[in-house]
Write a protein that holds these residues in place. Structure first.
Motif, PDB file in Angstrom:
ATOM      1  N   SER A 205       0.819  -1.200   0.000  1.00  0.00           N
ATOM      2  CA  SER A 205       0.000   0.000   0.000  1.00  0.00           C
ATOM      3  C   SER A 205       0.852   1.248   0.000  1.00  0.00           C
ATOM      4  CB  SER A 205      -0.913   0.002   1.236  1.00  0.00           C
ATOM      5  OG  SER A 205      -1.580   1.237   1.350  1.00  0.00           O
ATOM      6  N   LYS A 206       0.381   2.252  -0.743  1.00  0.00           N
ATOM      7  CA  LYS A 206       1.106   3.514  -0.825  1.00  0.00           C
ATOM      8  C   LYS A 206       0.912   4.371   0.431  1.00  0.00           C
ATOM      9  CE  LYS A 206       0.674   3.761  -5.859  1.00  0.00           C
ATOM     10  NZ  LYS A 206       0.222   4.555  -7.001  1.00  0.00           N
ATOM     11  N   ASN A 207       0.008   3.986   1.283  1.00  0.00           N
ATOM     12  CA  ASN A 207      -0.315   4.849   2.417  1.00  0.00           C
ATOM     13  C   ASN A 207       0.388   4.438   3.708  1.00  0.00           C
ATOM     14  OD1 ASN A 207      -2.147   6.428   0.932  1.00  0.00           O
ATOM     15  ND2 ASN A 207      -3.702   4.801   1.089  1.00  0.00           N
ATOM     16  N   THR A 208       1.287   3.453   3.615  1.00  0.00           N
ATOM     17  CA  THR A 208       2.014   3.039   4.802  1.00  0.00           C
ATOM     18  C   THR A 208       3.466   3.407   4.658  1.00  0.00           C
ATOM     19  OG1 THR A 208       2.465   0.858   3.859  1.00  0.00           O
ATOM     20  CG2 THR A 208       0.445   1.088   5.156  1.00  0.00           C
ATOM     21  N   GLY A 209       4.225   3.375   5.733  1.00  0.00           N
ATOM     22  CA  GLY A 209       5.674   3.598   5.658  1.00  0.00           C
ATOM     23  C   GLY A 209       6.030   4.983   6.122  1.00  0.00           C
ATOM     24  N   ALA A 210       6.404   5.856   5.174  1.00  0.00           N
ATOM     25  CA  ALA A 210       6.990   7.158   5.492  1.00  0.00           C
ATOM     26  C   ALA A 210       6.051   8.039   6.298  1.00  0.00           C
ATOM     27  CB  ALA A 210       7.401   7.857   4.199  1.00  0.00           C
ATOM     28  N   SER A 211       4.770   8.029   5.952  1.00  0.00           N
ATOM     29  CA  SER A 211       3.833   8.930   6.623  1.00  0.00           C
ATOM     30  C   SER A 211       3.634   8.562   8.087  1.00  0.00           C
ATOM     31  CB  SER A 211       2.482   8.906   5.894  1.00  0.00           C
ATOM     32  OG  SER A 211       1.976   7.582   5.859  1.00  0.00           O
ATOM     33  N   ALA A 212       3.936   7.302   8.448  1.00  0.00           N
ATOM     34  CA  ALA A 212       3.723   6.865   9.835  1.00  0.00           C
ATOM     35  C   ALA A 212       4.892   7.195  10.745  1.00  0.00           C
ATOM     36  CB  ALA A 212       3.459   5.350   9.859  1.00  0.00           C
ATOM     37  N   ILE A 213       5.999   7.721  10.222  1.00  0.00           N
ATOM     38  CA  ILE A 213       7.184   8.005  11.012  1.00  0.00           C
ATOM     39  C   ILE A 213       7.045   9.395  11.631  1.00  0.00           C
ATOM     40  CG2 ILE A 213       9.682   8.241  10.933  1.00  0.00           C
ATOM     41  CD1 ILE A 213       9.667   6.455   8.467  1.00  0.00           C
ATOM     42  N   SER A 214       7.371   9.517  12.895  1.00  0.00           N
ATOM     43  CA  SER A 214       7.238  10.800  13.578  1.00  0.00           C
ATOM     44  C   SER A 214       8.298  11.769  13.071  1.00  0.00           C
ATOM     45  CB  SER A 214       7.384  10.609  15.087  1.00  0.00           C
ATOM     46  OG  SER A 214       8.716  10.259  15.413  1.00  0.00           O
TER      47      SER A 214
ATOM     48  N   GLU B 198      10.137  13.764  14.865  1.00  0.00           N
ATOM     49  CA  GLU B 198      11.338  13.685  15.689  1.00  0.00           C
ATOM     50  C   GLU B 198      12.222  12.520  15.259  1.00  0.00           C
ATOM     51  OE1 GLU B 198      12.655  13.250  20.399  1.00  0.00           O
ATOM     52  OE2 GLU B 198      10.534  13.451  19.841  1.00  0.00           O
ATOM     53  N   ALA B 199      11.599  11.363  14.984  1.00  0.00           N
ATOM     54  CA  ALA B 199      12.374  10.190  14.560  1.00  0.00           C
ATOM     55  C   ALA B 199      13.053  10.456  13.215  1.00  0.00           C
ATOM     56  CB  ALA B 199      11.476   8.966  14.454  1.00  0.00           C
ATOM     57  N   MET B 200      12.332  11.159  12.355  1.00  0.00           N
ATOM     58  CA  MET B 200      12.900  11.453  11.047  1.00  0.00           C
ATOM     59  C   MET B 200      14.062  12.432  11.172  1.00  0.00           C
ATOM     60  SD  MET B 200      10.767  12.505   7.628  1.00  0.00           S
ATOM     61  CE  MET B 200       9.707  11.079   7.897  1.00  0.00           C
ATOM     62  N   LEU B 201      13.914  13.433  12.024  1.00  0.00           N
ATOM     63  CA  LEU B 201      14.997  14.395  12.242  1.00  0.00           C
ATOM     64  C   LEU B 201      16.234  13.697  12.786  1.00  0.00           C
ATOM     65  CD1 LEU B 201      16.036  17.289  12.301  1.00  0.00           C
ATOM     66  CD2 LEU B 201      14.982  17.561  14.561  1.00  0.00           C
ATOM     67  N   GLN B 202      16.027  12.787  13.737  1.00  0.00           N
ATOM     68  CA  GLN B 202      17.156  12.037  14.283  1.00  0.00           C
ATOM     69  C   GLN B 202      17.855  11.218  13.187  1.00  0.00           C
ATOM     70  OE1 GLN B 202      18.578  12.083  17.291  1.00  0.00           O
ATOM     71  NE2 GLN B 202      17.134  13.677  17.961  1.00  0.00           N
ATOM     72  N   ARG B 203      17.059  10.666  12.289  1.00  0.00           N
ATOM     73  CA  ARG B 203      17.638   9.858  11.212  1.00  0.00           C
ATOM     74  C   ARG B 203      18.427  10.727  10.243  1.00  0.00           C
ATOM     75  NH1 ARG B 203      18.908   4.792  11.411  1.00  0.00           N
ATOM     76  NH2 ARG B 203      17.085   4.702  12.791  1.00  0.00           N
ATOM     77  N   PHE B 204      17.929  11.929   9.964  1.00  0.00           N
ATOM     78  CA  PHE B 204      18.663  12.847   9.086  1.00  0.00           C
ATOM     79  C   PHE B 204      20.007  13.228   9.702  1.00  0.00           C
ATOM     80  CE2 PHE B 204      14.551  14.378   7.002  1.00  0.00           C
ATOM     81  CZ  PHE B 204      14.764  13.574   5.893  1.00  0.00           C
ATOM     82  N   LEU B 205      20.027  13.438  11.029  1.00  0.00           N
ATOM     83  CA  LEU B 205      21.281  13.751  11.707  1.00  0.00           C
ATOM     84  C   LEU B 205      22.261  12.586  11.607  1.00  0.00           C
ATOM     85  CD1 LEU B 205      19.977  15.580  14.919  1.00  0.00           C
ATOM     86  CD2 LEU B 205      21.166  16.595  12.961  1.00  0.00           C
ATOM     87  N   LEU B 206      21.739  11.363  11.737  1.00  0.00           N
ATOM     88  CA  LEU B 206      22.590  10.179  11.600  1.00  0.00           C
ATOM     89  C   LEU B 206      23.178  10.079  10.196  1.00  0.00           C
ATOM     90  CD1 LEU B 206      20.535   7.478  13.572  1.00  0.00           C
ATOM     91  CD2 LEU B 206      22.701   8.543  14.240  1.00  0.00           C
TER      92      LEU B 206
END
Length: 432
Positions: A5-14, A16-24
């Motif tokens: 499904s196109k509606n799962t995955g990225a949109s469910a990530i918070s 804050e979690a995404m920002l932390q991943r970008f820093l990593l």
């Protein structure tokens, strides 16, 4: 993952979690010094919000309409290409040329954008990659490459993945640009070093050749002083003595005449060695034949020589400076074969093909040995003469037999290849 499904995955990530991943991601790539290591680190970190079986970074080389690719996870023909690939055959050429903001496809196997004449899409199809997402890498509004994600399953990516992929691309663009500029500077430094080395080699070669010419001038002066001038001095004394004789004997005049003719012949030989006028009088081919005849005429042992012109008078159409350079190289190679290699057969050929004129001198002598340094100066002179006329020079053992082959390849206008190749003719002659 089929039909995910196109509606799962990225949109469910918070957020804050995404920002932390970008820093990593930023920390992971900051210390990487090459593209392959960088894309590997990116692959390890972005899987958190961008699933992929394959990831690659495509980079414009800055040298014409070309690009290169570096891959992680699954490797394809894109990353294995030994040379840069034209943008015109890239399935994502519209992004690389700044015509599209992104490419998103549920199934690249069926998407018409990946099917066009000459498309370099086989790596996609061979790897059975279907879901694909491509976003541009940009610096100051200029596209410098693209970042791509692929999965074997269909319909994996959606619009939210496009947004995240572009964030990652924007984060990486400055690193990739810096690496790319560093790579270009490194290649430019290598090219500059090669140019400098080539120029230095030419300078050193020209210096050696100048020294050799000076030695040759000294040799000519010694020949004139020790032979011709001494003979002429003796003839002058003889003529003065005969002039005081009331009746000059006929045999005395004949002896003086013969000696005078000998002096003239010696003088002609010295002049011909200094400047091959035979080239101007009779042309290149006949000049080479005359050179071979003269080289073996004074030898006590029999030496067979042959000159084969497999062109249609190409040597005669060369500029005079080129003719003289090739003549001198032939002269040195023939002299080496006779004096140092004890050759009994010498084969000289002139052939053309592939836009090149090839002069080859082969012999059946004892060949080059590590301890034989007597004629290394002559070899360097030949190499320098070839370099000064922008020709390639090589000296190597003959194929399948003793002896040495000197070859000079000079780029000229396009010419049809000969019906029989020059090495075949040489080996057949020397082996007969």
């Amino acid at each position: 993952m089929e039909d995910q499904s196109k509606n799962t995955g990225a949109s469910a990530i918070s957020t804050e979690a995404m920002l932390q991943r970008f820093l990593l991601i930023s920390r992971a790539v900051a210390g990487q010094l090459d593209f392959q290591s960088l894309i590997q680190k990116v692959s390890e970190e972005v899987g958190f919000f961008l699933p992929h079986d394959h990831i690659d970074v495509c980079i414009l080389t800055g040298e014409g309409d070309m690009h290169v690719a570096y891959e992680a996870r699954l490797h394809t023909g894109w990353g294995d290409a030994p040379e840069p690939v034209p943008i015109s055959v890239s399935p994502i050429r519209s992004i690389l040329r700044g015509k599209e903001d992104f490419i998103l496809t549920e199934d690249a196997q069926l998407d018409e954008r990946f099917h066009f004449d000459g498309a370099f899409s086989d790596p996609i199809f061979d790897a059975r990659l279907r879901s694909r997402l491509h976003v541009p890498l940009q610096v100051e509004g200029k596209v410098i490459g693209a970042l791509s994600y692929s999965c074997h399953a269909r319909g994996v990516y959606n619009d939210s993945h496009v947004t995240i992929a572009q964030y990652v691309a924007d984060l990486l663009s400055s690193y990739i640009h810096a690496l790319n500029q560093g790579e270009r500077a490194r290649k430019a430094a290598i090219r500059q070093a090669e140019i400098h080395a080539h120029a230095e080699g030419l300078r050193a070669g020209a210096l050696r050749l100048t020294e050799a010419l000076e030695l040759e001038r000294q040799r000519i002066g010694m020949d004139l002083h020790d032979q011709t001038l001494a003979d002429l001095t003796r003839l002058n004394h003889e003529l003065r003595r005969l002039r005081q004789t009331p009746k000059i004997p006929g045999d005395a005049l004949h002896a003086v005449t013969d000696r005078l003719e000998g002096c003239l012949q010696e003088l002609r030989g010295i002049i011909e060695d200094a400047r091959p006028s035979v080239l101007k009088l009779f042309g290149f081919e006949q000049g080479i034949e005359a050179l071979l005849d003269r080289a073996v005429a004074s030898q006590e042992r029999p030496i067979e020589v042959e000159f084969a012109d497999e062109t249609v008078g190409a040597g005669n159409r060369l500029q005079e400076t080129l003719q003289i350079a090739l003549f001198r190289i032939t002269q040195e190679a023939v002299n080496n074969a006779i004096k140092h290699a004890d050759a009994s057969r010498i084969y000289v050929s002139l052939s053309e093909g592939g836009g090149n004129l090839c002069l080859s001198v082969s012999d059946d002598g004892r060949g080059l040995t590590h301890g034989d340094t007597d004629h290394l100066g002559g070899i360097e002179n030949m190499r320098t003469r070839a370099t000064l006329i922008s020709a390639d020079f090589s000296i190597e053992p003959c194929q399948n037999m003793p002896g040495t082959r000197v070859r000079v390849t000079l780029p000229v206008a396009s010419a049809a290849p000969s019906a029989i190749t020059e090495p075949e003719r040489e080996d057949a002659y020397l082996d007969s």
